[in-house]
Scaffold this motif. Structure first.
Motif, PDB file in Angstrom:
ATOM      1  N   GLU A 191       0.088  -0.952  -0.015  1.00  0.00           N
ATOM      2  CA  GLU A 191      -0.044  -0.152  -0.112  1.00  0.00           C
ATOM      3  C   GLU A 191       0.654   1.056  -0.563  1.00  0.00           C
ATOM      4  O   GLU A 191       0.555   2.211  -0.657  1.00  0.00           O
ATOM      5  N   ALA A 192       2.315   1.353   0.552  1.00  0.00           N
ATOM      6  CA  ALA A 192       2.844   2.131   0.894  1.00  0.00           C
ATOM      7  C   ALA A 192       3.130   2.589  -0.484  1.00  0.00           C
ATOM      8  O   ALA A 192       3.834   3.899  -0.938  1.00  0.00           O
ATOM      9  N   ALA A 193       3.803   1.693  -1.429  1.00  0.00           N
ATOM     10  CA  ALA A 193       4.372   1.675  -2.441  1.00  0.00           C
ATOM     11  C   ALA A 193       3.598   1.906  -3.547  1.00  0.00           C
ATOM     12  O   ALA A 193       3.902   2.230  -4.822  1.00  0.00           O
ATOM     13  N   GLN A 194       2.175   2.314  -3.196  1.00  0.00           N
ATOM     14  CA  GLN A 194       1.420   2.778  -4.480  1.00  0.00           C
ATOM     15  C   GLN A 194       2.116   4.026  -4.858  1.00  0.00           C
ATOM     16  O   GLN A 194       1.652   4.676  -3.792  1.00  0.00           O
ATOM     17  N   SER A 195       1.544   4.332  -5.338  1.00  0.00           N
ATOM     18  CA  SER A 195       1.444   5.655  -6.146  1.00  0.00           C
ATOM     19  C   SER A 195      -0.016   6.247  -6.095  1.00  0.00           C
ATOM     20  O   SER A 195      -0.607   5.493  -5.612  1.00  0.00           O
ATOM     21  N   ASP A 196       0.137   7.792  -6.230  1.00  0.00           N
ATOM     22  CA  ASP A 196      -0.987   8.360  -5.798  1.00  0.00           C
ATOM     23  C   ASP A 196      -1.181   9.487  -6.807  1.00  0.00           C
ATOM     24  O   ASP A 196      -0.378  10.867  -6.687  1.00  0.00           O
ATOM     25  N   PRO A 197      -1.816   9.668  -7.822  1.00  0.00           N
ATOM     26  CA  PRO A 197      -2.676   8.302  -8.055  1.00  0.00           C
ATOM     27  C   PRO A 197      -2.139   7.071  -8.188  1.00  0.00           C
ATOM     28  O   PRO A 197      -1.201   7.699  -9.278  1.00  0.00           O
ATOM     29  N   PRO A 198      -3.139   6.201  -8.758  1.00  0.00           N
ATOM     30  CA  PRO A 198      -2.073   5.286  -9.136  1.00  0.00           C
ATOM     31  C   PRO A 198      -2.096   5.541 -10.226  1.00  0.00           C
ATOM     32  O   PRO A 198      -3.443   5.447 -11.589  1.00  0.00           O
ATOM     33  N   ILE A 199      -1.121   5.410 -11.115  1.00  0.00           N
ATOM     34  CA  ILE A 199      -0.494   5.584 -12.837  1.00  0.00           C
ATOM     35  C   ILE A 199       0.273   4.611 -13.281  1.00  0.00           C
ATOM     36  O   ILE A 199       1.453   4.372 -12.585  1.00  0.00           O
ATOM     37  N   SER A 200      -0.246   4.400 -14.852  1.00  0.00           N
ATOM     38  CA  SER A 200       1.169   3.341 -15.175  1.00  0.00           C
ATOM     39  C   SER A 200       2.593   3.385 -15.439  1.00  0.00           C
ATOM     40  O   SER A 200       2.700   5.120 -14.832  1.00  0.00           O
ATOM     41  N   GLU A 201       3.225   3.116 -14.544  1.00  0.00           N
ATOM     42  CA  GLU A 201       4.754   3.529 -15.415  1.00  0.00           C
ATOM     43  C   GLU A 201       5.150   4.195 -16.895  1.00  0.00           C
ATOM     44  O   GLU A 201       4.186   2.894 -17.933  1.00  0.00           O
ATOM     45  N   GLY A 202       5.822   4.834 -16.632  1.00  0.00           N
ATOM     46  CA  GLY A 202       6.209   5.265 -18.315  1.00  0.00           C
ATOM     47  C   GLY A 202       6.469   3.624 -19.222  1.00  0.00           C
ATOM     48  O   GLY A 202       7.192   3.265 -18.974  1.00  0.00           O
ATOM     49  N   GLY A 203       5.536   3.658 -20.126  1.00  0.00           N
ATOM     50  CA  GLY A 203       6.479   2.603 -21.424  1.00  0.00           C
ATOM     51  C   GLY A 203       5.028   1.048 -21.235  1.00  0.00           C
ATOM     52  O   GLY A 203       5.405   0.459 -21.867  1.00  0.00           O
ATOM     53  N   ALA A 204       4.460   1.359 -20.094  1.00  0.00           N
ATOM     54  CA  ALA A 204       3.772   0.158 -19.583  1.00  0.00           C
ATOM     55  C   ALA A 204       2.667  -0.364 -20.706  1.00  0.00           C
ATOM     56  O   ALA A 204       2.267  -1.049 -20.563  1.00  0.00           O
ATOM     57  N   ILE A 205       2.364   1.201 -20.787  1.00  0.00           N
ATOM     58  CA  ILE A 205       1.029   0.850 -22.356  1.00  0.00           C
ATOM     59  C   ILE A 205       1.409   0.408 -23.581  1.00  0.00           C
ATOM     60  O   ILE A 205       1.165   0.551 -24.362  1.00  0.00           O
ATOM     61  N   ILE A 206       2.839   0.452 -23.583  1.00  0.00           N
ATOM     62  CA  ILE A 206       3.230   0.519 -25.064  1.00  0.00           C
ATOM     63  C   ILE A 206       2.926   0.999 -26.674  1.00  0.00           C
ATOM     64  O   ILE A 206       2.858   0.788 -27.248  1.00  0.00           O
ATOM     65  N   HIS A 207       2.548   2.371 -26.090  1.00  0.00           N
ATOM     66  CA  HIS A 207       2.137   3.454 -26.992  1.00  0.00           C
ATOM     67  C   HIS A 207       3.688   4.329 -27.025  1.00  0.00           C
ATOM     68  O   HIS A 207       3.376   5.842 -27.107  1.00  0.00           O
ATOM     69  N   GLU A 208       4.713   3.700 -27.255  1.00  0.00           N
ATOM     70  CA  GLU A 208       6.034   4.861 -26.687  1.00  0.00           C
ATOM     71  C   GLU A 208       5.631   5.359 -28.164  1.00  0.00           C
ATOM     72  O   GLU A 208       5.449   4.563 -28.945  1.00  0.00           O
ATOM     73  N   LEU A 209       6.123   7.184 -28.659  1.00  0.00           N
ATOM     74  CA  LEU A 209       5.945   8.100 -29.516  1.00  0.00           C
ATOM     75  C   LEU A 209       6.570   8.688 -29.400  1.00  0.00           C
ATOM     76  O   LEU A 209       7.064   9.136 -28.571  1.00  0.00           O
ATOM     77  N   GLY A 210       6.259   9.461 -30.506  1.00  0.00           N
ATOM     78  CA  GLY A 210       7.081  10.916 -30.541  1.00  0.00           C
ATOM     79  C   GLY A 210       9.414  11.676 -30.376  1.00  0.00           C
ATOM     80  O   GLY A 210       9.977  12.156 -30.098  1.00  0.00           O
ATOM     81  N   THR A 211       9.605  10.201 -30.331  1.00  0.00           N
ATOM     82  CA  THR A 211      11.500  10.660 -30.443  1.00  0.00           C
ATOM     83  C   THR A 211      12.310  11.154 -31.747  1.00  0.00           C
ATOM     84  O   THR A 211      13.522  11.569 -30.979  1.00  0.00           O
TER      85      THR A 211
END
Lengths: 317, 199
Positions: free
Chosen positions: A233-253
């Protein structure tokens, strides 16, 4: 690089023999997915381009984004009364909720959609662990609870648009190399306040849908937490949000733009610096609505292909 | 090492890691669990007398494991229990490939025997039903940790055992039938959704 300022050839390593190979080309189209395309350009250094080919602007690797993700699961007791039927292949519960607050006053920019998941899918390992942990105890009652809860969970996944920021980018790692001795990428990631507000809004929305429909939100603090639960629970981010790259829609580089000083590619995804070099994946665009980038990639690749063909016919490339 | 043995180990490893991570949101597809059930069935078919030979627990512990699994998911009017579903074999096989499972389950089993011996002067299996219930009621609920922090490991042991019993049961033939899962079949015609009462 040729002395004429054009890309001459592509070097690659034959994985079977480990030897370096060279393929000459009239034009080169880089389409290795956003981050890998940036890596290829950054690693293609020459006297003309000490910071990587086509990178006189220095923005290769910048403007990296991914979709904003936040999830919640609800338990809906009324689904226990649903007649059992084959849910294989349904997966997304036949529901999709597009962004519904376009043009309204929101406390964040851009928008998100909601994907729904659940149903009486094929049970697997881990399926009933949540029920067991929430119900506790043992015996016939627990067994029956697992059965009656089957198919009563609906997952909500919010997927939203991220706005590029200066603190989110990739670059060559100064020390780590892959097995062929080629530098890998190093990622820097920071969600901005806009994404955090969006994720918070997703959570509020999911909770309101679940509770209005007579369900209960799963997860959250346990009534009788063990040290492990407290740590989680302490490690849970507030608000819960995905880690960068987790949704695998990376773009724009490897972004496109009219100004060669601040962008790598022109509107045809052609390098400003090297006229016979193109990029045809998610790297050229720095802004993607909440949806998957695949269709945008296809549309831009199509446009780039037609332009390349036209230029080749005219003898420009 | 043959290809079969490599993939067998890899499969058991990934299954047992799933058991450690355990979460509703991280479900490992049934095919992997089915492969473990098949390995056990194949071993029984080959063995004289058709018995499974425990890989991690010793003979006495294995009997205790069988009893605990059956207590967690007993047979009832609708279906057989954890033993018929093959839960003890499943748990033993996965535990034999994962040191984290060994620490939690092996440790818990030792605690159970020591405690039964101290309290009742006999092994768990020889305790009366009341004595067994008294000890399980201590470790089957998280709230008991508040009163007695020394119960942390035994409670964690029981949580893992309960989750793995459920995993084994609901990926077995009788468990899937008990659940009423209708999928994984050919549709020769599509009759549409069944009627929903009250709609």
């Amino acid at each position: 690089m040729g002395s004429n300022g054009l890309a001459e050839a592509v070097l690659y390593i034959d994985k079977a023999t480990g030897s370096e190979q060279r393929v000459s080309a009239r034009s080169v189209v880089v389409a290795a997915s956003a981050c890998e395309s940036a890596r290829l350009l950054l690693n293609s250094r020459s006297a003309q381009f000490p910071n990587g080919i086509a990178n006189s602007s220095g923005v290769v690797g910048r403007y990296l984004t991914d979709s904003v993700g936040s999830d919640m699961t609800g338990y809906f007791p009324q689904l226990e009364k649903m007649p059992a039927h084959n849910h294989d292949g349904v997966g997304g519960m036949h529901l999709y909720m597009p962004w519904w607050r376009f043009g309204k006053q929101n406390d964040f920019l851009r928008g998100y959609h909601i994907e729904f998941g659940g149903g009486r899918d094929m049970p697997g390992v881990g399926w009933f662990n949540g029920v067991c942990e929430d119900e506790e105890g043992y015996g016939v009652g627990l067994k029956q609870k697992c059965r009656s809860s089957y198919g009563t969970y609906i997952g909500f996944s919010g997927r939203g648009e991220m706005i590029p920021n200066e603190k989110t980018f990739c670059e060559l790692d100064p020390s780590v190399k892959d097995k062929w001795g080629i530098p890998v990428l190093r990622f820097h990631w920071q969600w901005s306040e806009n994404e955090l507000k969006m994720a918070r809004d997703m959570q509020t929305t999911f909770r309101s849908i679940i509770e209005s429909a007579g369900g209960t939100v799963l997860g959250g603090p346990r009534k009788y937490p063990l040290p492990k639960d407290k740590a989680r629970e302490a490690a849970q981010s507030d608000p819960p949000i995905s880690e960068g790259g987790a949704i695998i829609h990376e773009l724009g580089t490897v972004r496109m733009g009219n100004d060669a000083k601040t962008s790598v590619l022109n509107k045809n995804c052609q390098s400003h610096d090297v006229k016979n070099l193109f990029v045809a994946d998610a790297a050229p665009f720095v802004s993607n609505p909440d949806k998957n980038p695949t269709l945008t990639i296809m549309a831009l690749s199509w446009k780039t292909s037609e332009y390349l063909l036209d230029q080749a016919k005219k003898g420009e490339i | 090492m043959t290809i079969e043995s490599v993939s067998r180990r890899a499969l058991l490893k990934s299954l047992s890691m799933g058991a450690v991570a355990g979460s509703v949101l991280r479900v490992i597809p049934m095919q992997a669990a089915e492969a473990a059930h098949h390995m056990i069935a194949a071993e029984k078919a080959d063995a004289k007398g058709g018995a499974y030979i425990p890989k991690y627990f010793d003979a006495h512990q294995y009997k205790t494991l069988q009893s605990l699994c059956e207590t967690i998911f007993p047979a009832d009017a609708d279906a057989g229990g954890a033993i018929e579903a093959g839960a003890p074999e499943f748990i033993d096989l996965l535990t034999s490939e994962n040191t984290e499972l060994q620490a939690t389950l092996g440790g818990g089993m030792k605690w159970l025997e020591t405690t039964c011996s101290t309290r009742n002067g006999k092994a768990y299996l020889d305790c009366t039903a009341e004595q067994q219930k008294a000890i399980l009621d201590q470790i089957a609920f998280r709230k008991n940790f508040e009163q007695d922090p020394a119960l942390l490991e035994p409670i964690e042991f029981f949580i893992l055992l309960r989750n793995m019993t459920a995993d084994a049961f609901f990926t077995s033939k009788i468990g899937i039938k008990y659940l009423g899962y209708k999928g994984n079949t050919f549709l020769t015609e599509f009759p549409g959704c069944p009627p929903v009462p009250g709609i």
